[in-house]
Motif scaffolding. Sequence first.
Motif, mmCIF file in Angstrom:
data_model
loop_
_atom_site.group_PDB
_atom_site.id
_atom_site.type_symbol
_atom_site.label_atom_id
_atom_site.label_comp_id
_atom_site.label_asym_id
_atom_site.label_seq_id
_atom_site.Cartn_x
_atom_site.Cartn_y
_atom_site.Cartn_z
ATOM 1 N N VAL A 631 0.940 -1.155 -0.049
ATOM 2 C CA VAL A 631 0.142 -0.057 0.004
ATOM 3 C C VAL A 631 0.937 1.359 -0.041
ATOM 4 O O VAL A 631 0.478 2.370 -0.710
ATOM 5 C CB VAL A 631 -0.672 -0.093 1.192
ATOM 6 N N GLY A 632 1.748 1.319 0.854
ATOM 7 C CA GLY A 632 2.756 2.127 0.859
ATOM 8 C C GLY A 632 3.549 2.705 -0.529
ATOM 9 O O GLY A 632 3.579 3.899 -1.094
ATOM 10 N N LEU A 633 3.969 1.687 -1.416
ATOM 11 C CA LEU A 633 4.397 2.064 -2.735
ATOM 12 C C LEU A 633 3.369 2.410 -3.614
ATOM 13 O O LEU A 633 3.786 3.253 -4.463
ATOM 14 C CB LEU A 633 5.231 0.710 -2.902
ATOM 15 N N LEU A 634 2.312 1.843 -3.500
ATOM 16 C CA LEU A 634 1.088 2.484 -4.374
ATOM 17 C C LEU A 634 0.825 3.856 -4.165
ATOM 18 O O LEU A 634 0.553 4.888 -4.993
ATOM 19 C CB LEU A 634 -0.247 1.568 -4.077
ATOM 20 N N LEU A 635 0.663 4.398 -2.970
ATOM 21 C CA LEU A 635 0.524 5.562 -2.255
ATOM 22 C C LEU A 635 1.594 6.555 -2.852
ATOM 23 O O LEU A 635 1.454 7.470 -3.475
ATOM 24 C CB LEU A 635 0.129 5.749 -0.968
ATOM 25 N N THR A 636 2.900 5.895 -2.698
ATOM 26 C CA THR A 636 3.840 6.769 -3.072
ATOM 27 C C THR A 636 4.200 6.919 -4.873
ATOM 28 O O THR A 636 4.369 8.152 -5.353
ATOM 29 C CB THR A 636 5.356 6.057 -2.936
ATOM 30 N N THR A 637 3.463 6.042 -5.365
ATOM 31 C CA THR A 637 3.439 6.305 -6.977
ATOM 32 C C THR A 637 2.286 7.367 -7.210
ATOM 33 O O THR A 637 2.682 8.238 -8.111
ATOM 34 C CB THR A 637 2.891 4.867 -7.775
ATOM 35 N N LEU A 638 1.218 7.456 -6.149
ATOM 36 C CA LEU A 638 0.272 8.731 -6.700
ATOM 37 C C LEU A 638 0.903 9.980 -6.411
ATOM 38 O O LEU A 638 0.329 10.939 -6.756
ATOM 39 C CB LEU A 638 -0.740 8.176 -5.947
ATOM 40 N N GLU A 639 2.140 9.754 -5.221
ATOM 41 C CA GLU A 639 2.368 11.101 -4.825
ATOM 42 C C GLU A 639 3.384 11.783 -5.932
ATOM 43 O O GLU A 639 3.276 13.007 -6.090
ATOM 44 C CB GLU A 639 3.172 10.802 -3.534
ATOM 45 N N TYR A 640 4.228 10.956 -6.611
ATOM 46 C CA TYR A 640 5.122 11.440 -7.304
ATOM 47 C C TYR A 640 4.969 11.569 -8.652
ATOM 48 O O TYR A 640 5.872 11.894 -9.489
ATOM 49 C CB TYR A 640 6.621 10.941 -7.043
ATOM 50 N N LYS A 641 3.759 10.735 -9.286
ATOM 51 C CA LYS A 641 3.495 10.450 -10.508
ATOM 52 C C LYS A 641 2.200 11.303 -10.840
ATOM 53 O O LYS A 641 1.396 11.204 -10.153
ATOM 54 C CB LYS A 641 3.353 9.075 -10.787
ATOM 55 N N SER A 642 2.065 12.050 -12.119
ATOM 56 C CA SER A 642 1.039 12.680 -12.460
ATOM 57 C C SER A 642 0.428 11.931 -13.689
ATOM 58 O O SER A 642 1.306 11.141 -14.267
ATOM 59 C CB SER A 642 1.281 14.115 -12.691
ATOM 60 N N LEU A 643 -0.668 12.157 -14.024
ATOM 61 C CA LEU A 643 -1.182 11.596 -15.245
ATOM 62 C C LEU A 643 -0.457 12.164 -16.401
ATOM 63 O O LEU A 643 -0.464 11.185 -17.726
ATOM 64 C CB LEU A 643 -2.829 11.899 -15.511
ATOM 65 N N ASP A 644 0.069 13.160 -16.602
ATOM 66 C CA ASP A 644 0.946 13.701 -17.677
ATOM 67 C C ASP A 644 2.286 12.947 -17.492
ATOM 68 O O ASP A 644 2.812 12.777 -18.834
ATOM 69 C CB ASP A 644 1.145 15.198 -17.397
ATOM 70 N N ASP A 645 2.831 12.675 -16.696
ATOM 71 C CA ASP A 645 4.174 11.945 -16.373
ATOM 72 C C ASP A 645 4.028 10.472 -16.987
ATOM 73 O O ASP A 645 4.690 9.999 -17.863
ATOM 74 C CB ASP A 645 4.504 11.651 -15.174
ATOM 75 N N CYS A 646 2.997 9.659 -16.766
ATOM 76 C CA CYS A 646 2.941 8.431 -16.821
ATOM 77 C C CYS A 646 1.215 7.910 -16.672
ATOM 78 O O CYS A 646 0.885 7.480 -15.678
ATOM 79 C CB CYS A 646 3.792 7.385 -16.208
ATOM 80 N N GLU A 647 0.409 7.928 -17.594
ATOM 81 C CA GLU A 647 -0.837 8.038 -17.392
ATOM 82 C C GLU A 647 -1.196 6.548 -16.837
ATOM 83 O O GLU A 647 -2.269 6.431 -16.179
ATOM 84 C CB GLU A 647 -1.609 8.232 -18.825
ATOM 85 N N GLU A 648 -0.581 5.485 -17.471
ATOM 86 C CA GLU A 648 -1.020 4.243 -17.477
ATOM 87 C C GLU A 648 -0.645 3.644 -15.904
ATOM 88 O O GLU A 648 -1.397 3.234 -15.384
ATOM 89 C CB GLU A 648 -0.421 3.220 -18.283
ATOM 90 N N LEU A 649 0.628 4.133 -15.501
ATOM 91 C CA LEU A 649 1.206 3.715 -14.127
ATOM 92 C C LEU A 649 -0.136 4.410 -13.012
ATOM 93 O O LEU A 649 -0.218 3.524 -12.085
ATOM 94 C CB LEU A 649 2.355 4.296 -13.992
ATOM 95 N N VAL A 650 -0.233 5.622 -13.480
ATOM 96 C CA VAL A 650 -1.202 6.191 -12.305
ATOM 97 C C VAL A 650 -2.486 5.434 -12.274
ATOM 98 O O VAL A 650 -3.061 5.335 -11.071
ATOM 99 C CB VAL A 650 -1.355 7.569 -12.638
ATOM 100 N N ILE A 651 -3.075 5.298 -13.417
ATOM 101 C CA ILE A 651 -4.376 4.566 -13.388
ATOM 102 C C ILE A 651 -4.579 3.342 -13.018
ATOM 103 O O ILE A 651 -5.344 2.787 -11.949
ATOM 104 C CB ILE A 651 -4.812 4.664 -14.984
ATOM 105 N N ASN A 652 -3.422 2.350 -13.283
ATOM 106 C CA ASN A 652 -3.166 1.318 -12.730
ATOM 107 C C ASN A 652 -3.152 1.150 -11.109
ATOM 108 O O ASN A 652 -3.829 0.374 -10.426
ATOM 109 C CB ASN A 652 -1.978 0.372 -13.452
ATOM 110 N N ALA A 653 -2.469 2.111 -10.563
ATOM 111 C CA ALA A 653 -2.241 2.032 -9.183
ATOM 112 C C ALA A 653 -3.657 2.509 -8.485
ATOM 113 O O ALA A 653 -4.052 2.118 -7.487
ATOM 114 C CB ALA A 653 -0.921 3.158 -8.917
#
Length: 816
Positions: A631-653
């Motif tokens: 859960v921590g890594l999923l939340l960290t992904t949402l923290e430092y990634k935006s939809l503009d940076d990597c859409e698929e990763l943010v949506i999957n998380a």
Amino acid sequence: MLSPNDKKLGKLDPFYRPSVSKQKTSAEIISEARNALRTVRTQRPFTPQEDQRKLFGPESSRTSENRPPSSFSLHASSFESSDSRPVSGTRLSPLELKPKVPASPTTEKDSCFSFPKPPVDAAKIRRISSARARLFRAASQGALLPDRSLPPSDSKKTVESKETVMIADSMVKINGIYLTKSNTVYHLKSHPLQVTYDGGFNEIKEQEMFKGTTSLPSHLKSGGDQGERHARASSCPSSSDLSRLQTKAVSKADLQEKNAEIEVDEVFWNTRIVPILRELEKEENIETVCAACTQLHHALEEGNMLGNKFKKRSILLKTLYKLVDVGSDLLSLKLAKIILALKVNRKNLLNVCKLIFKISRNEKNDSLIQNDSILESLLEVLRSEDLQMNMEAFLYCIGSIKFISGNPGFLNEMISKGAVEILINLVKQINENTKKCGTCLPNSGHLLVQVTATLRNLVDSPLVRSKFLSISALPQLCTVMEQYMGDKDVCINIARIFSKLTSYRDCCGALASYSRCYALFLNLINKYQKKQDIVVRVVFILGNLTAKNNQAREQFSKEKGSIQTLLSLFQTFHQLDLHSQKPVGQGGEPYRVQRLLSEAEDVLIKLTRVLANIAIHPGMGPVLATNPGIVGLLLTTLEYKSLDDCEELVINATATINNLSYYQVKNSIIQDKKLYIAELLLKLLVSNNMDGILEAVRVFGNLSQDRDVCDFIVQNNVHKFMMALLDAQHQDICFSACGVLLNLTVDKDKRVILKEGGGIKKLVDCLRDFGPTDWQLACLVCKTLWNFSENITNASSCFGNEDHQHTLIPAVIIFR
């Protein structure tokens, strides 16, 4: 993958609180989880096409010193002339010719001992020497060879024997034995046996006695009274010698037919083959020589002279070998086709396979290979030759097939000629030999790289996928991965095959049913954790298996260390992704920084997809929801990634968090951090990405079952955004937004918010637009309005104008 109806049924339940008076059973909750939670799709990892045709590509783990070369020189002198003789494959023992003292038929003291005299005629020496050479060849091919041959002599030798064969009327005299065309009458009696060496038609030469004959009946093989047989000198054949001669005797008609066949061969050779060979020796121009080669192949096929039994094969091969130095690709292919048809072996087989390999490296030669049907000749080598004795020849043979398999024009030909079955059969042989010997065969890894790369090119065809299933190819490939775990090239090729196959439901189901594959894939991840190219494909395969099969999710969850392996992989590539985000210009090359960034992101995209899929399983979902690392890594992904940076990763998380938020279990990290998650989702709601907005609304749908989250929604005006989404004219978005509003109306204090911003009117419009065709959405709207209308006294003040009342009141009554 769930059907649209199943998805909507699943979406319904998490968005409202169940009544306290009617608690759901565990079975009902599990059923809802299976139907409500969503799997995630992603793209297959991209494999760029290699610029050059080589045995091993630029990304190979093999060093140039530890792999066979793709470039080499090949000349006529590379071929061996010794291969021009047929090889029997049987080693003969030397024959011992020891003189024996003969014994008289009546008394042992009598003897007919005499040493053979040398022949006077030199021509007869050559004739008999040639005959003996043919006898040894006949023996090497399985014919019976006597202990010794009869010595030549100008005079007739007479020996005593009790055997005479009388056959019908037409007789032929062979060593005093008369044979005829008919085999109906046999008579045995004692009389002297005459051994004659004259030049007459009825006197059979020594070499003809043992060529192409059939055995006589058993009563002719007995040879008379065994008790009266005695040893004789080399000049006096024993009765056992005579018995062997009799078993090789032929009728006069058979001999005439044999002689006629030899004459026909000679005539055919001199009239059809020799003129073509003379034409080849001229080497006037390439077109003429190529046409002569084509003519030669047809003539050899017509004269039944292909294979390794043709006695003048050496002359033919020497002529063909010389033409290799001409250097024409077209001519070399025609030469190779004839040489392979003549069944060369050992070094010459290797050289001709190298010759074809060298030509096939040039993509422009694909049309030449196809026109001359070289593929059929290559497949015949794999089908008929011994694998262990010709490992290097097979390597270059399959290397050539690998090159042309990348050309779609060869696909149908390969399938029709059984290339898939032949290659899988080679895989089976290697697996069996490895299991039998307890170790991998030398150079078998090099060969498997070519085999698996060829299969990777072919599996895009539906016919090939069907063949894979029918011949149980998937377990065989898994076995190869187990046995060659240390060979990265082999493993990545098979991973590429599985990446393609598991994109199709039937193949995915077949691999999922092979229970050993899950432990295998986990071992691969642990071994190659920092090797992005293989890890990203293995994780993609696991994502496919867990997306389409709940049994696969269960089997994966039972594997020891499965969650820890995924967590470790997540941490590795998360750190790599963070370190790769160094600004361009602060050391490092821009291209490499961008490349590493995309590689790390690709693994994280596939990994979060696996987590989202296995979270659907009721046994794995709560485990993941209570795992602080995941859960921590999923939340960290949402923290430092935006939809503009990597859409698929943010949506999957976000989708993974949505699935985990379904489980309201004790110690759930999602529930503990629900407000922080809600805050992270706000940036998705205000984006212009509709997919990101939809995933965020779905998470709010689950989290809004908590009163604190409902307060957060109202305080941050998220409810207004939800009502605005009702105008989106998108059924899925309307459905999710309506779910959040439904959870808000559970609290009586918050029902009034529906009047703000025209919420009631938008719900009515949504019911009117989608209700007739989407009863799940209509039901959700009615539930929301039902909560809102509780304890009302005036319909007009509650629902507005008269038109709305005509729409709503019947619907609410029906729902009630």
